[in-house]
Design a protein around this motif. Structure first.
Motif, PDB file in Angstrom:
ATOM      1  N   LEU A 283      10.828  82.658  68.816  1.00 49.20           N
ATOM      2  CA  LEU A 283      10.535  81.431  69.473  1.00 49.20           C
ATOM      3  C   LEU A 283      10.272  80.356  68.560  1.00 49.20           C
ATOM      4  CD1 LEU A 283       9.787  79.975  71.808  1.00 49.20           C
ATOM      5  CD2 LEU A 283       7.652  80.403  71.742  1.00 49.20           C
ATOM      6  N   PRO A 284       9.798  80.311  67.341  1.00 50.22           N
ATOM      7  CA  PRO A 284       9.820  79.273  66.467  1.00 50.22           C
ATOM      8  C   PRO A 284      10.855  78.857  66.053  1.00 50.22           C
ATOM      9  CG  PRO A 284       8.061  80.936  65.804  1.00 50.22           C
ATOM     10  CD  PRO A 284       8.977  81.494  67.010  1.00 50.22           C
ATOM     11  N   PHE A 285      12.050  79.512  65.944  1.00 55.54           N
ATOM     12  CA  PHE A 285      13.384  79.494  65.418  1.00 55.54           C
ATOM     13  C   PHE A 285      14.127  78.763  66.695  1.00 55.54           C
ATOM     14  CE2 PHE A 285      12.169  82.747  62.992  1.00 55.54           C
ATOM     15  CZ  PHE A 285      12.396  82.542  61.733  1.00 55.54           C
ATOM     16  N   TYR A 286      13.896  78.852  67.784  1.00 53.77           N
ATOM     17  CA  TYR A 286      14.379  78.423  68.822  1.00 53.77           C
ATOM     18  C   TYR A 286      13.766  76.943  69.204  1.00 53.77           C
ATOM     19  CZ  TYR A 286      17.182  81.778  71.799  1.00 53.77           C
ATOM     20  OH  TYR A 286      18.306  82.476  72.343  1.00 53.77           O
ATOM     21  N   LEU A 287      12.766  76.714  68.850  1.00 56.69           N
ATOM     22  CA  LEU A 287      11.978  75.521  68.748  1.00 56.69           C
ATOM     23  C   LEU A 287      12.502  74.435  67.774  1.00 56.69           C
ATOM     24  CD1 LEU A 287       8.394  76.420  69.688  1.00 56.69           C
ATOM     25  CD2 LEU A 287      10.105  75.851  71.348  1.00 56.69           C
ATOM     26  N   ILE A 288      12.744  74.977  66.589  1.00 57.57           N
ATOM     27  CA  ILE A 288      13.179  74.172  65.503  1.00 57.57           C
ATOM     28  C   ILE A 288      14.594  73.862  65.759  1.00 57.57           C
ATOM     29  CG2 ILE A 288      13.903  74.136  63.122  1.00 57.57           C
ATOM     30  CD1 ILE A 288      11.348  75.574  62.686  1.00 57.57           C
ATOM     31  N   SER A 289      15.288  74.688  66.108  1.00 61.69           N
ATOM     32  CA  SER A 289      16.880  74.527  66.317  1.00 61.69           C
ATOM     33  C   SER A 289      17.165  73.741  67.388  1.00 61.69           C
ATOM     34  CB  SER A 289      17.616  76.045  66.872  1.00 61.69           C
ATOM     35  OG  SER A 289      18.919  75.941  66.809  1.00 61.69           O
ATOM     36  N   ASP A 293      16.175  68.594  71.974  1.00 65.73           N
ATOM     37  CA  ASP A 293      16.516  68.782  73.132  1.00 65.73           C
ATOM     38  C   ASP A 293      15.265  69.972  73.576  1.00 65.73           C
ATOM     39  OD1 ASP A 293      18.878  67.472  73.834  1.00 65.73           O
ATOM     40  OD2 ASP A 293      19.902  68.786  72.487  1.00 65.73           O
ATOM     41  N   LEU A 294      14.192  69.686  73.205  1.00 65.86           N
ATOM     42  CA  LEU A 294      13.044  70.737  73.315  1.00 65.86           C
ATOM     43  C   LEU A 294      12.798  70.772  74.903  1.00 65.86           C
ATOM     44  CD1 LEU A 294      11.388  72.404  71.746  1.00 65.86           C
ATOM     45  CD2 LEU A 294       9.692  70.802  71.420  1.00 65.86           C
ATOM     46  N   LYS A 295      12.767  69.732  75.556  1.00 70.58           N
ATOM     47  CA  LYS A 295      12.334  69.828  77.012  1.00 70.58           C
ATOM     48  C   LYS A 295      13.238  70.548  77.742  1.00 70.58           C
ATOM     49  CE  LYS A 295       9.244  65.846  77.193  1.00 70.58           C
ATOM     50  NZ  LYS A 295       8.985  64.566  77.966  1.00 70.58           N
ATOM     51  N   LYS A 296      14.517  70.332  77.478  1.00 69.63           N
ATOM     52  CA  LYS A 296      15.689  71.007  78.053  1.00 69.63           C
ATOM     53  C   LYS A 296      15.713  72.323  78.024  1.00 69.63           C
ATOM     54  CE  LYS A 296      19.185  67.283  78.173  1.00 69.63           C
ATOM     55  NZ  LYS A 296      20.466  66.450  77.546  1.00 69.63           N
ATOM     56  N   PHE A 297      15.256  72.837  76.789  1.00 67.00           N
ATOM     57  CA  PHE A 297      15.097  74.183  76.642  1.00 67.00           C
ATOM     58  C   PHE A 297      14.046  74.813  76.897  1.00 67.00           C
ATOM     59  CE2 PHE A 297      13.545  77.419  73.684  1.00 67.00           C
ATOM     60  CZ  PHE A 297      14.217  78.503  73.891  1.00 67.00           C
ATOM     61  N   LEU A 298      12.747  74.172  76.678  1.00 66.31           N
ATOM     62  CA  LEU A 298      11.298  74.901  76.909  1.00 66.31           C
ATOM     63  C   LEU A 298      11.053  74.852  78.443  1.00 66.31           C
ATOM     64  CD1 LEU A 298       9.467  76.047  74.981  1.00 66.31           C
ATOM     65  CD2 LEU A 298       8.250  73.946  74.800  1.00 66.31           C
ATOM     66  N   ILE A 299      11.474  73.777  79.185  1.00 71.38           N
ATOM     67  CA  ILE A 299      10.972  73.832  80.457  1.00 71.38           C
ATOM     68  C   ILE A 299      11.673  75.080  81.392  1.00 71.38           C
ATOM     69  CG2 ILE A 299      11.198  72.481  82.723  1.00 71.38           C
ATOM     70  CD1 ILE A 299      10.698  69.942  81.174  1.00 71.38           C
ATOM     71  N   PRO A 300      12.810  74.992  81.251  1.00 73.18           N
ATOM     72  CA  PRO A 300      13.515  76.219  81.958  1.00 73.18           C
ATOM     73  C   PRO A 300      13.065  77.527  81.401  1.00 73.18           C
ATOM     74  CG  PRO A 300      15.104  74.618  81.303  1.00 73.18           C
ATOM     75  CD  PRO A 300      14.068  74.296  80.623  1.00 73.18           C
ATOM     76  N   ALA A 301      12.657  77.576  80.178  1.00 68.70           N
ATOM     77  CA  ALA A 301      12.199  79.210  79.789  1.00 68.70           C
ATOM     78  C   ALA A 301      10.938  79.362  80.228  1.00 68.70           C
ATOM     79  CB  ALA A 301      12.235  78.904  78.281  1.00 68.70           C
ATOM     80  N   VAL A 302      10.094  78.180  80.222  1.00 72.42           N
ATOM     81  CA  VAL A 302       8.679  78.511  81.001  1.00 72.42           C
ATOM     82  C   VAL A 302       8.757  78.796  82.489  1.00 72.42           C
ATOM     83  CG1 VAL A 302       6.234  77.577  81.279  1.00 72.42           C
ATOM     84  CG2 VAL A 302       7.594  77.219  79.069  1.00 72.42           C
ATOM     85  N   GLY A 366      10.730  82.536  56.521  1.00 71.19           N
ATOM     86  CA  GLY A 366      11.997  82.219  57.222  1.00 71.19           C
ATOM     87  C   GLY A 366      12.248  81.138  57.781  1.00 71.19           C
ATOM     88  N   LEU A 367      10.983  80.551  58.220  1.00 65.84           N
ATOM     89  CA  LEU A 367      11.033  79.041  58.902  1.00 65.84           C
ATOM     90  C   LEU A 367      11.229  78.077  57.831  1.00 65.84           C
ATOM     91  CD1 LEU A 367       8.165  79.299  61.392  1.00 65.84           C
ATOM     92  CD2 LEU A 367      10.509  79.014  61.864  1.00 65.84           C
ATOM     93  N   LEU A 368      10.814  78.231  56.488  1.00 69.74           N
ATOM     94  CA  LEU A 368      11.158  77.259  55.306  1.00 69.74           C
ATOM     95  C   LEU A 368      12.444  77.506  55.022  1.00 69.74           C
ATOM     96  CD1 LEU A 368       7.622  77.585  53.860  1.00 69.74           C
ATOM     97  CD2 LEU A 368       8.434  75.880  55.080  1.00 69.74           C
ATOM     98  N   LEU A 369      12.944  78.533  54.631  1.00 67.60           N
ATOM     99  CA  LEU A 369      14.024  78.978  53.776  1.00 67.60           C
ATOM    100  C   LEU A 369      15.184  79.654  54.489  1.00 67.60           C
ATOM    101  CD1 LEU A 369      12.307  80.513  50.749  1.00 67.60           C
ATOM    102  CD2 LEU A 369      12.948  78.166  51.110  1.00 67.60           C
ATOM    103  N   PHE A 370      15.299  80.328  55.598  1.00 73.39           N
ATOM    104  CA  PHE A 370      16.296  80.965  56.175  1.00 73.39           C
ATOM    105  C   PHE A 370      16.408  80.807  57.747  1.00 73.39           C
ATOM    106  CE2 PHE A 370      14.910  83.563  52.507  1.00 73.39           C
ATOM    107  CZ  PHE A 370      16.049  83.664  51.762  1.00 73.39           C
ATOM    108  N   ARG A 371      16.280  79.748  58.098  1.00 73.71           N
ATOM    109  CA  ARG A 371      16.533  79.601  59.626  1.00 73.71           C
ATOM    110  C   ARG A 371      17.534  79.969  60.166  1.00 73.71           C
ATOM    111  NH1 ARG A 371      14.304  73.238  59.743  1.00 73.71           N
ATOM    112  NH2 ARG A 371      12.189  73.614  58.658  1.00 73.71           N
ATOM    113  N   ASN A 372      18.765  79.873  59.522  1.00 72.95           N
ATOM    114  CA  ASN A 372      20.029  80.293  59.754  1.00 72.95           C
ATOM    115  C   ASN A 372      20.294  81.954  59.858  1.00 72.95           C
ATOM    116  OD1 ASN A 372      20.113  80.253  57.035  1.00 72.95           O
ATOM    117  ND2 ASN A 372      22.185  80.089  56.949  1.00 72.95           N
TER     118      ASN A 372
END
Length: 548
Positions: A283-289, A293-302, A366-372
């Motif tokens: 989930l942290p990787f999704y939120l950063i990615s 468009d955080l609301k567009k992603f998060l609202i449907p997911a929730v 991973g969040l710091l160095l390897f998000r991809n």
């Protein structure tokens, strides 16, 4: 070669390495030094491969790799199934694909032909999680809350399953898991199977089939051939037909990566976490990615998550939370094939809290160095969990083929290779430091229960059927010791969980305990040369290894 193409090759190699590891440790010979070392080396390499960057790959060599792998798959199946017609048919399909230079199309036909064999499900459940989910769907259809542990407590009796022969999940304070441990979609998808009175494994096999078809329309010819050659490894299909339930969340997460609209990405991600907790790790990787468009992603997911789970949360929040937290805690008997092997075999004991701290550190790195490379980070995070089953590991490389999560300048902090190496070293040293801390400062826990063997009893064929032990306890409060036996030969995933006549012990007390196999199927083989008696209760344990 495009990045995604490189990632496909990484995934393919990682998957075959994991197949090798599962083959080596398939007998659960936890005390066999060579198999343990081989397993840990290979699963580590399988994770490292996910981070490699192949600068250039010769197209002809890559083609030979694909042909070789596809040619090996029928050999695996003939060994496992003894089905000569499937063996010959798949080779004919493979030959036609090569001849007509339609490798992608014939790889799909190859996949579909192989799936025909598995339409004959050989076990109705196969795992306790499949059985409990199936029973939960049955209870829901009859108006009962499946998250109420009282309602599911009789699941083994209801389906006439012997609990000791059904690969149950032992609890550290006694008994076995019978409560529903996953979000509600895990049993709601099984409602058709319950209504039709068919095995739930047909549902899981259907999702296997859907993954093979959907990826056909997304991946290029050689990517798809690499995907199918690894996907047809027996681990994946055999797991689904054997009651391993993970393929459903994998399917939804793959869809989340494949669709382009951020809202639909949220919908499918919501479906994946509505089915199982595992995708929450990324989930942290999704939120950063998708931070723009955080609301567009998060609202449907929730919304999707609560669409399926909200009702059960509202009618009794405590039952729901108790259920879904169980797999993430350390109240279960420790087993697995990751670094936790070192702990529960007492090679290098680690207090359970270590298996929470280490994965968190890995995700932060991973969040710091390897998000991809989020799938590789997830892989290593799960490799450091308290319990590491094969289904916690084998699916992460699959996301290399469809990785669109971090396609837009999202690799992490921009650093030079030297600085990145220093930071990685700091994180690894931190994990190592915590390992030493949770070992040397907690050595009283694996030495709380002392065991002496007074007598080993054999049957007339040389099988060990019971033991007479002197058991003493030194620690806080009181315990009622439980027992399992690990061996250097073939054994159950949990080890041999035996029954005993042990009673309540306070610190400084001892008693003579008879420990015995509950069934003849759990007698210990004459092939066993070494065994370890593991006495446990909560976090208090004792170990005694003996050579026979």
């Amino acid at each position: 070669m495009a990045l995604r193409y490189k990632e496909s090759l990484n995934a393919n190699i990682s998957q075959f390495l994991l197949f090798l590891a599962t083959s080596i440790m398939g007998a659960n010979a936890y005390l066999n030094t060579w198999t343990v070392v081989a397993d840990l080396v290979i699963v580590t390499l399988a994770g490292i491969v996910l981070f490699l960057d192949f600068k250039e790959v010769n197209e002809r060599i890559l083609t030979y790799i694909i042909y070789t792998e596809l040619a090996l798959i029928p050999i695996f199946y003939i060994i496992l199934t003894q089905n000569i017609w499937l063996f010959l048919f798949t080779y004919v399909i493979l030959g036609l694909g090569i001849y007509f230079r339609k490798l992608k199309l014939f790889s799909l036909i190859f996949f579909l032909a192989s799936m025909i064999y598995f339409l004959q499900i050989r076990v109705f459940f196969g795992t306790d999680s499949s059985m409990i989910s199936y029973y939960s769907a049955y209870l829901f259809l009859h108006g009962l809350n499946p998250y109420n542990p009282i309602n599911t407590a009789n699941v083994y009796q209801f389906y006439h399953q012997n609990i000791y022969l059904s690969y149950p999940t032992p609890i550290l304070t006694g008994g076995f898991v019978t409560n529903l441990n996953y979000p509600s979609l895990s049993f709601l998808v099984l409602i058709p199977a319950v209504l039709l009175k068919i095995s739930p494994n047909y549902v899981y096999l259907t999702f296997d089939l859907l993954i093979g078809i959907i990826t056909f329309f997304y991946l290029s010819e050689k990517e798809y051939a690499l995907f199918i050659s690894a996907y047809l490894i027996p681990s994946y299909i055999f797991y689904s037909t054997g009651g391993v339930t993970d393929i459903v969340w994998v399917f939804f997460l793959l869809l989340s990566l494949l669709v382009k609209d951020v809202k639909w990405k949220g919908v499918f991600y919501g479906l994946s976490i509505a089915y199982k907790q595992t995708p929450l790790a990324i989930l942290p990787f999704y939120l950063i990615s998708y931070r723009k468009d955080l609301k567009k992603f998060l609202i449907p997911a929730v919304l999707v998550f609560f669409l399926f789970n909200g009702y059960f949360i509202l009618i009794n929040p405590s039952y729901y939370i108790q259920g879904v937290v169980t797999p993430m805690g350390s109240s279960l008997l420790q087993i697995g094939y990751g670094y936790n092997l070192l702990s529960f075999t007492n090679i290098f004991y680690l207090y359970p809290l270590f298996f929470t701290v280490a994965p968190i550190l890995i995700v932060v790195m991973g969040l710091l160095l390897f998000r991809n490379k989020w799938y590789g980070i997830a892989y290593f995070a799960f490799l450091f969990l308290y319990r590491v089953l094969w289904n916690y590991l084998i699916y992460w490389p699959m996301f290399c083929y469809t990785n669109t999560l971090n396609s837009n300048d999202n690799s992490g902090i921009s650093l030079g290779s030297k600085s990145k190496t220093i930071i990685i070293s700091m994180f690894l040293l931190a994990i190592l430091g915590f390992a030493f801390f949770f070992h040397y400062n907690f050595l009283s826990y694996p030495n709380s229960i002392h065991i002496d063997v007074l007598k080993v009893n054999y049957d007339n064929q040389g099988y060990i059927v019971s033991m007479l032990l002197n058991v003493s306890y030194n620690g806080p409060g009181s315990i009622t010791p439980l027992f399992r036996i690990l061996v250097d030969s073939a054994g159950p995933p949990n080890g041999f969980v035996w029954i005993s006549n042990s009673t309540n012990l306070k610190s400084g007390e001892w008693e003579i305990v008879n420990v015995s196999a509950p069934l003849p199927q759990l007698y210990i083989s004459p092939d066993t040369k070494a065994l370890m008696i593991n006495a446990y209760y909560s976090v208090y344990q004792g170990f005694l290894e003996i050579n026979l």
